[in-house]
Design a protein around this motif. Structure first.
Motif, mmCIF file in Angstrom:
data_model
loop_
_atom_site.group_PDB
_atom_site.id
_atom_site.type_symbol
_atom_site.label_atom_id
_atom_site.label_comp_id
_atom_site.label_asym_id
_atom_site.label_seq_id
_atom_site.Cartn_x
_atom_site.Cartn_y
_atom_site.Cartn_z
ATOM 1 N N ARG A 62 7.089 10.647 16.972
ATOM 2 C CA ARG A 62 6.402 9.543 16.294
ATOM 3 C C ARG A 62 6.309 8.310 17.194
ATOM 4 N N LYS A 63 7.309 8.150 18.066
ATOM 5 C CA LYS A 63 7.310 6.988 18.972
ATOM 6 C C LYS A 63 6.142 7.022 19.950
ATOM 7 N N GLN A 64 5.496 8.170 20.082
ATOM 8 C CA GLN A 64 4.303 8.213 20.938
ATOM 9 C C GLN A 64 3.143 7.455 20.316
ATOM 10 N N ARG A 65 3.164 7.277 18.996
ATOM 11 C CA ARG A 65 2.032 6.618 18.323
ATOM 12 C C ARG A 65 2.375 5.292 17.656
ATOM 13 N N LYS B 294 0.866 -1.186 0.000
ATOM 14 C CA LYS B 294 0.000 0.000 0.000
ATOM 15 C C LYS B 294 0.892 1.222 0.000
ATOM 16 N N ALA B 295 0.659 2.157 -0.917
ATOM 17 C CA ALA B 295 1.430 3.406 -0.926
ATOM 18 C C ALA B 295 0.899 4.311 0.182
ATOM 19 N N VAL B 296 1.772 4.665 1.118
ATOM 20 C CA VAL B 296 1.350 5.494 2.254
ATOM 21 C C VAL B 296 2.195 6.765 2.266
ATOM 22 N N PRO B 297 1.557 7.939 2.115
ATOM 23 C CA PRO B 297 2.327 9.186 2.124
ATOM 24 C C PRO B 297 2.822 9.553 3.526
ATOM 25 N N SER B 298 3.786 10.468 3.582
ATOM 26 C CA SER B 298 4.434 10.825 4.853
ATOM 27 C C SER B 298 3.431 11.137 5.960
ATOM 28 N N ALA B 299 2.452 11.973 5.644
ATOM 29 C CA ALA B 299 1.558 12.481 6.695
ATOM 30 C C ALA B 299 0.618 11.402 7.231
ATOM 31 N N ALA B 300 0.464 10.287 6.502
ATOM 32 C CA ALA B 300 -0.535 9.276 6.896
ATOM 33 C C ALA B 300 0.063 8.091 7.642
ATOM 34 N N ARG B 301 1.380 8.097 7.851
ATOM 35 C CA ARG B 301 2.029 6.885 8.367
ATOM 36 C C ARG B 301 1.561 6.483 9.764
ATOM 37 N N GLU B 302 1.594 7.404 10.719
ATOM 38 C CA GLU B 302 1.208 7.030 12.088
ATOM 39 C C GLU B 302 -0.241 6.533 12.131
ATOM 40 N N ASP B 303 -1.130 7.243 11.449
ATOM 41 C CA ASP B 303 -2.548 6.837 11.440
ATOM 42 C C ASP B 303 -2.720 5.455 10.821
ATOM 43 N N THR B 304 -2.068 5.240 9.673
ATOM 44 C CA THR B 304 -2.241 3.984 8.942
ATOM 45 C C THR B 304 -1.739 2.802 9.770
ATOM 46 N N ILE B 305 -0.615 3.016 10.466
ATOM 47 C CA ILE B 305 -0.063 1.943 11.308
ATOM 48 C C ILE B 305 -0.955 1.716 12.526
ATOM 49 N N SER B 306 -1.337 2.778 13.191
ATOM 50 C CA SER B 306 -2.071 2.561 14.447
ATOM 51 C C SER B 306 -3.489 2.054 14.202
ATOM 52 N N ARG B 307 -4.037 2.322 13.019
ATOM 53 C CA ARG B 307 -5.339 1.736 12.667
ATOM 54 C C ARG B 307 -5.221 0.255 12.323
ATOM 55 N N ILE C 29 -1.845 -1.442 7.856
ATOM 56 C CA ILE C 29 -0.645 -2.114 7.333
ATOM 57 C C ILE C 29 0.048 -2.817 8.509
ATOM 58 N N ASP C 30 0.838 -3.844 8.171
ATOM 59 C CA ASP C 30 1.547 -4.579 9.225
ATOM 60 C C ASP C 30 2.841 -3.870 9.603
ATOM 61 N N TYR C 31 3.552 -3.380 8.599
ATOM 62 C CA TYR C 31 4.701 -2.518 8.868
ATOM 63 C C TYR C 31 4.970 -1.621 7.682
ATOM 64 N N MET C 32 5.673 -0.514 7.968
ATOM 65 C CA MET C 32 5.935 0.516 6.959
ATOM 66 C C MET C 32 7.425 0.603 6.695
ATOM 67 N N VAL C 33 7.815 0.473 5.437
ATOM 68 C CA VAL C 33 9.215 0.712 5.076
ATOM 69 C C VAL C 33 9.214 1.838 4.048
ATOM 70 N N GLY C 34 9.374 3.060 4.503
ATOM 71 C CA GLY C 34 9.265 4.195 3.588
ATOM 72 C C GLY C 34 9.926 5.432 4.137
ATOM 73 N N THR C 35 11.248 5.476 4.040
ATOM 74 C CA THR C 35 12.057 6.658 4.423
ATOM 75 C C THR C 35 11.529 7.298 5.710
ATOM 76 N N TYR C 36 11.305 6.457 6.711
ATOM 77 C CA TYR C 36 10.549 6.844 7.909
ATOM 78 C C TYR C 36 11.514 7.141 9.054
ATOM 79 N N THR C 37 11.751 8.414 9.308
ATOM 80 C CA THR C 37 12.682 8.819 10.358
ATOM 81 C C THR C 37 12.153 8.455 11.746
ATOM 82 N N ILE C 38 13.018 7.795 12.516
ATOM 83 C CA ILE C 38 12.698 7.460 13.901
ATOM 84 C C ILE C 38 12.826 8.733 14.736
#
Ligand code: GLU
Length: 304
Positions: free
Chosen positions: A142-145, A113-126, A129-138
């Motif tokens: 973000r660790k709060q969600r 699933k293509a997930v844009p930057s702004a949607a990552r936390e929502d998409t994961i916490s909903r 997706i099972d996991y996100m591999v997409g230039t995702y800075t730790i």
């Protein structure tokens, strides 16, 4: 020259369309080199009988019989999908496939699933997706969600400009210039926090290919995000684009997953460590990011 510019604009425009999920637009990079990583041809042994106790995500994966992964489709060398062939390539794609294989799922059992930057936390916490591999800075915010395995790469914020640009040479030369980046990304936040240009000169889109399109058509003067992303775009259009300045941040890339799933996080960290130790990481890097000129050494994992 005009025609070539137009062709490149169309190419990038087509990439942006891909990012919106519309396929079928012609995207052959006419005259330019193929997207970095397109010939990586890497395969990973698919593990069998993987048992992972205490992971609600893994239980769900087993039940549905396939993985659902968050990825990018418009970032050459990192997360890219050729709209004509449907072939995916890039460092993030390979890391995602390698981890999937280690969890027991081959290519035929992965849905992307293509997930844009702004949607990552929502998409994961909903749980979409099972996991996100997409230039995702730790980072702590973000660790709060969500939680992160990794880092599996460290990038740094840089600038992409047109090849004939001479005035923009680094982050302190952006005042009065139109600067494009992506909503919900750490680089756009840094531009705002540090006042690198005036608020009215900040242009936001959902994807980086849209920003690159704006740069080529001279609607903006620079695109800013991670150097690894920008070098991928510059490698596809070296006659028109260049990356300038020293990287001015550290962007450790993590695999984003459910905040409470420490069992899956530990397992993915084990798989990343094994890939670093047995040379798989290096092979992935050489076939993808290494080609677009991003320096790369495997970082130390931050287990928590
Ligand atoms: N690594 C940065 C971030 O996670 C920029 C790249 C992106 O937007 O995916 O925000």
């Amino acid at each position: 020259m005009k025609i070539r510019k137009l062709a490149l604009g169309l190419l990038v425009g087509a990439l942006a369309l891909t990012a919106c999920g519309k396929e079928g637009a012609p995207t052959a990079p006419g005259g330019g080199s193929a997207p970095a990583g397109s010939d990586a041809a890497l395969t990973y042994p698919v593990a069998s009988n993987v048992a992972l106790t205490g992971s609600t995500t893994f239980d769900k994966i087993k039940q549905r019989g396939k993985l659902v992964l968050g990825i990018r489709e418009d970032q050459p060398g990192l997360g890219y999908k050729d709209a004509t062939t449907g072939k995916r390539s890039g460092f993030d794609v390979e890391i995602a496939r390698m981890v999937a294989a280690g969890l027991g799922y081959g290519d035929d059992k992965i849905e992307y699933k293509a997930v844009p930057s702004a949607a990552r936390e929502d998409t994961i916490s909903r749980g979409d997706i099972d996991y996100m591999v997409g230039t995702y800075t730790i980072n702590d915010n973000r660790k709060q969600r969500v939680s992160f395995a990794g880092p599996y790469f460290v990038a740094g914020q840089a600038l992409l400009v047109r090849k004939d640009e001479t005035a923009i040479t680094g982050k302190d030369t952006l005042k009065g210039k139109k600067v494009c980046s992506v909503t919900g990304s750490t680089p756009i936040q840094r531009v705002k926090d540090q006042g690198l240009t005036e608020p009215a000169n900040i242009v936001e889109f959902q994807t980086y290919s849209q920003c690159v399109d704006q740069l080529i058509s001279k609607q903006v003067d620079a695109v800013t995000t991670d150097d690894a992303i920008l070098k991928g775009f510059a490698a596809v259009q070296p006659e028109d684009l260049k990356v300038v300045g020293e990287p001015f941040s550290k962007e450790p890339y993590g695999i984003g997953l459910n905040k409470d799933d420490s069992a899956l996080r530990g397992k993915i960290n084990d798989l990343l460590q094994a890939a670093i130790d047995d040379g798989t990481w290096k092979k992935i890097y050489d076939g993808t990011l290494g080609k677009s000129g991003s320096p790369g050494t495997p970082p130390a994992l931050q287990r928590y």
